[in-house]
Scaffold this active site. Structure first.
Site, PDB file in Angstrom:
ATOM      1  N   GLU A   1     -20.301  16.586  -3.375  1.00  0.00           N
ATOM      2  CA  GLU A   1     -21.691  17.065  -3.226  1.00  0.00           C
ATOM      3  C   GLU A   1     -22.661  16.240  -4.064  1.00  0.00           C
ATOM      4  O   GLU A   1     -23.844  16.171  -3.761  1.00  0.00           O
ATOM      5  CB  GLU A   1     -21.812  18.548  -3.562  1.00  0.00           C
ATOM      6  CG  GLU A   1     -21.617  18.891  -5.024  1.00  0.00           C
ATOM      7  CD  GLU A   1     -21.763  20.390  -5.302  1.00  0.00           C
ATOM      8  OE1 GLU A   1     -22.601  21.040  -4.654  1.00  0.00           O
ATOM      9  OE2 GLU A   1     -21.035  20.917  -6.165  1.00  0.00           O
TER      10      GLU A   1
ATOM     11  N   TYR B   1      -7.093  -5.617  -7.978  1.00  0.00           N
ATOM     12  CA  TYR B   1      -6.560  -4.370  -7.425  1.00  0.00           C
ATOM     13  C   TYR B   1      -5.146  -4.074  -7.959  1.00  0.00           C
ATOM     14  O   TYR B   1      -4.864  -2.988  -8.437  1.00  0.00           O
ATOM     15  CB  TYR B   1      -6.377  -4.507  -5.910  1.00  0.00           C
ATOM     16  CG  TYR B   1      -7.561  -4.360  -5.009  1.00  0.00           C
ATOM     17  CD1 TYR B   1      -7.786  -3.171  -4.324  1.00  0.00           C
ATOM     18  CD2 TYR B   1      -8.410  -5.424  -4.749  1.00  0.00           C
ATOM     19  CE1 TYR B   1      -8.816  -3.035  -3.421  1.00  0.00           C
ATOM     20  CE2 TYR B   1      -9.456  -5.304  -3.845  1.00  0.00           C
ATOM     21  CZ  TYR B   1      -9.661  -4.108  -3.185  1.00  0.00           C
ATOM     22  OH  TYR B   1     -10.686  -3.995  -2.293  1.00  0.00           O
TER      23      TYR B   1
ATOM     24  N   CYS C   1       0.796  -1.242   0.000  1.00  0.00           N
ATOM     25  CA  CYS C   1       0.000   0.000   0.000  1.00  0.00           C
ATOM     26  C   CYS C   1       0.824   1.286   0.000  1.00  0.00           C
ATOM     27  O   CYS C   1       0.548   2.194  -0.793  1.00  0.00           O
ATOM     28  CB  CYS C   1      -0.901   0.059   1.241  1.00  0.00           C
ATOM     29  SG  CYS C   1      -1.469  -1.513   1.859  1.00  0.00           S
TER      30      CYS C   1
ATOM     31  N   GLU D   1      -3.974  -1.028 -10.536  1.00  0.00           N
ATOM     32  CA  GLU D   1      -3.187   0.044  -9.920  1.00  0.00           C
ATOM     33  C   GLU D   1      -1.827   0.187 -10.598  1.00  0.00           C
ATOM     34  O   GLU D   1      -1.379   1.298 -10.919  1.00  0.00           O
ATOM     35  CB  GLU D   1      -3.010  -0.223  -8.417  1.00  0.00           C
ATOM     36  CG  GLU D   1      -4.320  -0.084  -7.650  1.00  0.00           C
ATOM     37  CD  GLU D   1      -4.183  -0.289  -6.145  1.00  0.00           C
ATOM     38  OE1 GLU D   1      -5.092   0.133  -5.415  1.00  0.00           O
ATOM     39  OE2 GLU D   1      -3.182  -0.882  -5.689  1.00  0.00           O
TER      40      GLU D   1
HETATM   41  P1  NDP Z   1      -7.115  -9.988  -6.767  1.00  0.00           P
HETATM   42  O1  NDP Z   1      -7.675 -11.186  -6.123  1.00  0.00           O
HETATM   43  O2  NDP Z   1      -7.669  -8.656  -6.490  1.00  0.00           O
HETATM   44  O3  NDP Z   1      -7.131 -10.192  -8.342  1.00  0.00           O
HETATM   45  C1  NDP Z   1      -6.546 -11.294  -8.943  1.00  0.00           C
HETATM   46  C2  NDP Z   1      -6.742 -11.168 -10.414  1.00  0.00           C
HETATM   47  O4  NDP Z   1      -6.009 -12.178 -11.092  1.00  0.00           O
HETATM   48  C3  NDP Z   1      -8.201 -11.347 -10.821  1.00  0.00           C
HETATM   49  O5  NDP Z   1      -8.471 -10.467 -11.870  1.00  0.00           O
HETATM   50  C4  NDP Z   1      -8.233 -12.808 -11.291  1.00  0.00           C
HETATM   51  O6  NDP Z   1      -9.188 -13.041 -12.279  1.00  0.00           O
HETATM   52  C5  NDP Z   1      -6.869 -12.935 -11.915  1.00  0.00           C
HETATM   53  N1  NDP Z   1      -6.390 -14.308 -11.925  1.00  0.00           N
HETATM   54  C6  NDP Z   1      -6.409 -15.201 -10.915  1.00  0.00           C
HETATM   55  N2  NDP Z   1      -5.852 -16.368 -11.300  1.00  0.00           N
HETATM   56  C7  NDP Z   1      -5.492 -16.200 -12.594  1.00  0.00           C
HETATM   57  C8  NDP Z   1      -4.878 -17.046 -13.552  1.00  0.00           C
HETATM   58  N3  NDP Z   1      -4.526 -18.288 -13.252  1.00  0.00           N
HETATM   59  N4  NDP Z   1      -4.655 -16.555 -14.795  1.00  0.00           N
HETATM   60  C9  NDP Z   1      -4.999 -15.285 -15.104  1.00  0.00           C
HETATM   61  N5  NDP Z   1      -5.591 -14.446 -14.241  1.00  0.00           N
HETATM   62  C10 NDP Z   1      -5.835 -14.894 -12.997  1.00  0.00           C
HETATM   63  O7  NDP Z   1      -5.551 -10.062  -6.421  1.00  0.00           O
HETATM   64  P2  NDP Z   1      -4.375  -9.011  -6.523  1.00  0.00           P
HETATM   65  O8  NDP Z   1      -3.176  -9.841  -6.746  1.00  0.00           O
HETATM   66  O9  NDP Z   1      -4.687  -7.909  -7.461  1.00  0.00           O
HETATM   67  O10 NDP Z   1      -4.348  -8.384  -5.065  1.00  0.00           O
HETATM   68  C11 NDP Z   1      -4.316  -9.219  -3.906  1.00  0.00           C
HETATM   69  C12 NDP Z   1      -5.098  -8.607  -2.796  1.00  0.00           C
HETATM   70  O11 NDP Z   1      -4.381  -7.531  -2.249  1.00  0.00           O
HETATM   71  C13 NDP Z   1      -6.431  -8.002  -3.230  1.00  0.00           C
HETATM   72  O12 NDP Z   1      -7.462  -8.941  -3.250  1.00  0.00           O
HETATM   73  C14 NDP Z   1      -6.674  -6.946  -2.220  1.00  0.00           C
HETATM   74  O13 NDP Z   1      -7.422  -7.492  -1.174  1.00  0.00           O
HETATM   75  C15 NDP Z   1      -5.284  -6.559  -1.759  1.00  0.00           C
HETATM   76  N6  NDP Z   1      -4.947  -5.231  -2.291  1.00  0.00           N
HETATM   77  C16 NDP Z   1      -5.645  -4.146  -1.870  1.00  0.00           C
HETATM   78  C17 NDP Z   1      -5.357  -2.900  -2.358  1.00  0.00           C
HETATM   79  C18 NDP Z   1      -6.146  -1.723  -1.925  1.00  0.00           C
HETATM   80  O14 NDP Z   1      -6.814  -1.789  -0.898  1.00  0.00           O
HETATM   81  N7  NDP Z   1      -6.146  -0.626  -2.681  1.00  0.00           N
HETATM   82  C19 NDP Z   1      -4.287  -2.687  -3.325  1.00  0.00           C
HETATM   83  C20 NDP Z   1      -3.631  -3.895  -3.725  1.00  0.00           C
HETATM   84  C21 NDP Z   1      -3.951  -5.108  -3.197  1.00  0.00           C
HETATM   85  P3  NDP Z   1     -10.699 -13.490 -11.934  1.00  0.00           P
HETATM   86  O15 NDP Z   1     -11.422 -12.248 -11.561  1.00  0.00           O
HETATM   87  O16 NDP Z   1     -11.169 -14.065 -13.230  1.00  0.00           O
HETATM   88  O17 NDP Z   1     -10.603 -14.492 -10.854  1.00  0.00           O
END
Ligand code: NDP
Length: 449
Positions: free
Chosen positions: A443, A179, A46, A183
Site C-alpha cells: 500500500e 546479483y 534461479c 543472493e
Molecule cells: P553481475 O554482472 O550481476 O555482477 C558481477 C559482479 O562482479 C559485479 O559486482 C562486478 O563488479 C564484479 N566483478 C566483475 N569482474 C570482477 C573482477 N575481475 N574482480 C572483482 N569483481 C569483479 O554478475 P553475477 O555473476 O552476479 O550474475 C550474472 C547474471 O546472472 C546477472 O547479471 C543477472 O543478469 C543474472 N542473475 C539474475 C538473478 C535474478 O534475476 N535474481 C539472480 C542471479 C543471476 P563491478 O560492478 O565493479 O563491475
C-alpha cells in the site's frame, strides 16, 4: 531436404521455449543438450537458488516467532536434507521439461552440438560423432561463470559448485557485488555460515538505484555479513583445508571456501561459430538483429549468449518471438522497456524502470522523488531491526512514474504488479487514485505524498 526444419543447441530457458513453440507451429525440431534439460535457471540457477533462499530465511523466522509468543525453539539445520530435497525437486522439474518437449514432438538429443557448416551440426556423445542437417539453427547455449586471472584462482568455486556441495563450509568469502554475490551471501549467512562479501567498487549492485544499494549493504551488515567495499582479492593461497586471501587493501583473510560471482561469459566458443564467420563482440556475445538473426541468415541466437540482460524471462520471450517470426509467419519483436527484476537478497529487492541517478540525468530538476522508509508490521512484534524502503520516481512534466524500487519483504512479488502499471504509462495521480490494500507493505506505493 534437411533432417530438421529447426535445430536448437542448448536446452535452457531460451532454447526450450523456442523449440517447443516452433514445434507447435508445425516445424520438425531437434534439440541438442550435453548436460541436463532446463539449463542454468532450472538446474543450477534461479530455481535451486530460490529454494536455498527459502531455507536460509527460516533462521530469521524462528527468531521472529518468539515475539509472537512461540517458545524459544531453534531447530538444528541439516544441509544434506536440504540438498537431497533440492535435487529431488530439480529432477522432477527436469523430467517435466523433457516430457513437455516430448509431448510437442521436439526430439531431444543428449549430445554436444557444434556447427560444421551453416546447415550441418556435428553431435558428439559417448557413442561417438554423427552429423545432422537443419534449415534454421538456433544457438541458445547460455553463459558460464567467469573468473578474473589472479594467482590461485583455481581454488575458487562458483555458484555452480555450491549447488553440489556435500557439506557447508564453516566460513565462506564471496567475491563480487552483483546479483549472485548478494543472493548467496544471504543464503550462507542465513544457514549459519560465517560469511564475508568483498566488492571492488564504491557500492554493491552497480546499475541499481543507489539508495536501495546502500540500504541492502546496511541490512546485510546488520545481519552479520562482513560486507566490504573497495576490497578485492589479489591472490588465493591454499594452506591445508583453509585459504589465505591477500586483499587489495593490504589485509589478509583466512577462510574455508572462496566463491566467485564476478559475472558470466557467453558460451560461444568451440561450437563452430568463429569458423563460420558468425559475428561476435570481443566478450563473446553473439551479435543479432531485432529478430535474433546473426550475420549468417539461417543462424539465430537468443538469451545469455547474446549478452544484454541475463534474465530467464528475457530468454523465454526471445525464444518465443523467434519461433513466431520464423515458423508462424508472425513477425514478433521483444519490447525491452520497463523490465522488472528481483534480487533475492535478504531483504529482497524489486525494481522496475530508471534508478534515481539515471532519472535525474534524464529529467533534471523536473524529477520528483517520493520515498517511504518504514518497519514492516511483522517485525514490530518480532523486534527485528530491519527497515524497508520504497521509492517512486516521477517525471514532473508528464506526471508519469518512470521508476519504482523496493527493498523489503515480498518486494519481488509486489514489483510484478507495479511493473504492469509502469509499462502502461501510469501517472503518479493514478497511483494516488488507487485504493490501498490495508494493512500491507504494497500500500505504500499508493500512499506516497
Ligand atoms: P553481475 O554482472 O550481476 O555482477 C558481477 C559482479 O562482479 C559485479 O559486482 C562486478 O563488479 C564484479 N566483478 C566483475 N569482474 C570482477 C573482477 N575481475 N574482480 C572483482 N569483481 C569483479 O554478475 P553475477 O555473476 O552476479 O550474475 C550474472 C547474471 O546472472 C546477472 O547479471 C543477472 O543478469 C543474472 N542473475 C539474475 C538473478 C535474478 O534475476 N535474481 C539472480 C542471479 C543471476 P563491478 O560492478 O565493479 O563491475
Amino acid at each position: 531436404m534437411y533432417d530438421y526444419d529447426f535445430f536448437v543447441i542448448g536446452a535452457g530457458s531460451g532454447g526450450v521455449r523456442a523449440s517447443r513453440m516452433a514445434a507447435t507451429y508445425g516445424a520438425k525440431v531437434g534439440l541438442a543438450e550435453d548436460y541436463r534439460v532446463g539449463g542454468t535457471c532450472v538446474i543450477r540457477g534461479c530455481v535451486p537458488k530460490k529454494l536455498f533462499v527459502y531455507a536460509s530465511e527460516y533462521s530469521g523466522h524462528f527468531k521472529d516467532a518468539e515475539g509472537f509468543g512461540w517458545d524459544k525453539a531453534v531447530p538444528s539445520f541439516d544441509w544434506k536434507t536440504l540438498k537431497s530435497n533440492k535435487d529431488t525437486e530439480i529432477d522432477r522439474l527436469e523430467g517435466l521439461y523433457g516430457k513437455n518437449l516430448d509431448n510437442h514432438d521436439v526430439e531431444i538429443i543428449k549430445a554436444r552440438g557444434k556447427l560444421i557448416d551453416r546447415h550441418t551440426i556435428e553431435l558428439t556423445d559417448e557413442n561417438g560423432v554423427r552429423t545432422v542437417t537443419a534449415d534454421k539453427i538456433l544457438i541458445a547455449t547460455g553463459a558460464w561463470p567467469s573468473y578474473p586471472d589472479i594467482p590461485g584462482i583455481e581454488h575458487a568455486v562458483s555458484s555452480n559448485e555450491v549447488f553440489e556441495f556435500e557439506d557447508l563450509p564453516r566460513r565462506i568469502t564471496v567475491v563480487g557485488g552483483g546479483y549472485i554475490a548478494v543472493e548467496f551471501a544471504g543464503i550462507f549467512n542465513g544457514l549459519g555460515v560465517e560469511t564475508s562479501l568483498l566488492y571492488r567498487g564504491e557500492e554493491i549492485l552497480r546499475g541499481f538505484d543507489l539508495e536501495i544499494r546502500a540500504k541492502l549493504r546496511e541490512e546485510m551488515i546488520k545481519k552479520g555479513i562482513d560486507t566490504r567495499i573497495h576490497t578485492n582479492v589479489t591472490e588465493i593461497k591454499k594452506s591445508g583445508d583453509q585459504f589465505l586471501l591477500s586483499l587489495s587493501d593490504g589485509n589478509e583473510m583466512v577462510t574455508d571456501c572462496v566463491m566467485y560471482a564476478t559475472g558470466r561469459r557467453p558460451n560461444s566458443t568451440g561450437i563452430g561459430l568463429e569458423e563460420l564467420g558468425v559475428e561476435m563482440r570481443d566478450n563473446g556475445e553473439i551479435i543479432v538483429d531485432e529478430y535474433y538473426k546473426t550475420n549468417v541468415d539461417n543462424i539465430f541466437a537468443v538469451g545469455d549468449v547474446t549478452g544484454g540482460m541475463q534474465l530467464t524471462p528475457i530468454a523465454i520471450k526471445e525464444g518465443a518471438a523467434l519461433a513466431a517470426t520464423q515458423f508462424d509467419d508472425n513477425e514478433t519483436i521483444v519490447n525491452y522497456d520497463y523490465i522488472p527484476t528481483a534480487i533475492f537478497s535478504q531483504p529482497p529487492i524489486g525494481t522496475v524502470g530508471m534508478s534515481e541517478e539515471d532519472a535525474r540525468e534524464k529529467y533534471g530538476d523536473d524529477l520528483k522523488v517520493f520515498r517511504s522508509e518504514y518497519k514492516s508490521m511483522k517485525f514490530t512484534l518480532a523486534g527485528r531491526d530491519e527497515r524497508s524502503l520504497i521509492k517512486l520516481l516521477v517525471d514532473g512534466v508528464t506526471d508519469k512514474v518512470v521508476g519504482a524500487h523496493m527493498i523489503g519483504p515480498d518486494s519481488a512479488e509486489i514489483i510484478q504488479g507495479i511493473a504492469i502499471a509502469l509499462k502502461m504509462g501510469a501517472t503518479k495521480a493514478q497511483f494516488d487514485d488507487t485504493v490501498a490494500v490495508h494493512p500491507s507493505s504494497a500500500e505504500e506505493f499508493v500512499l506516497m505524498k
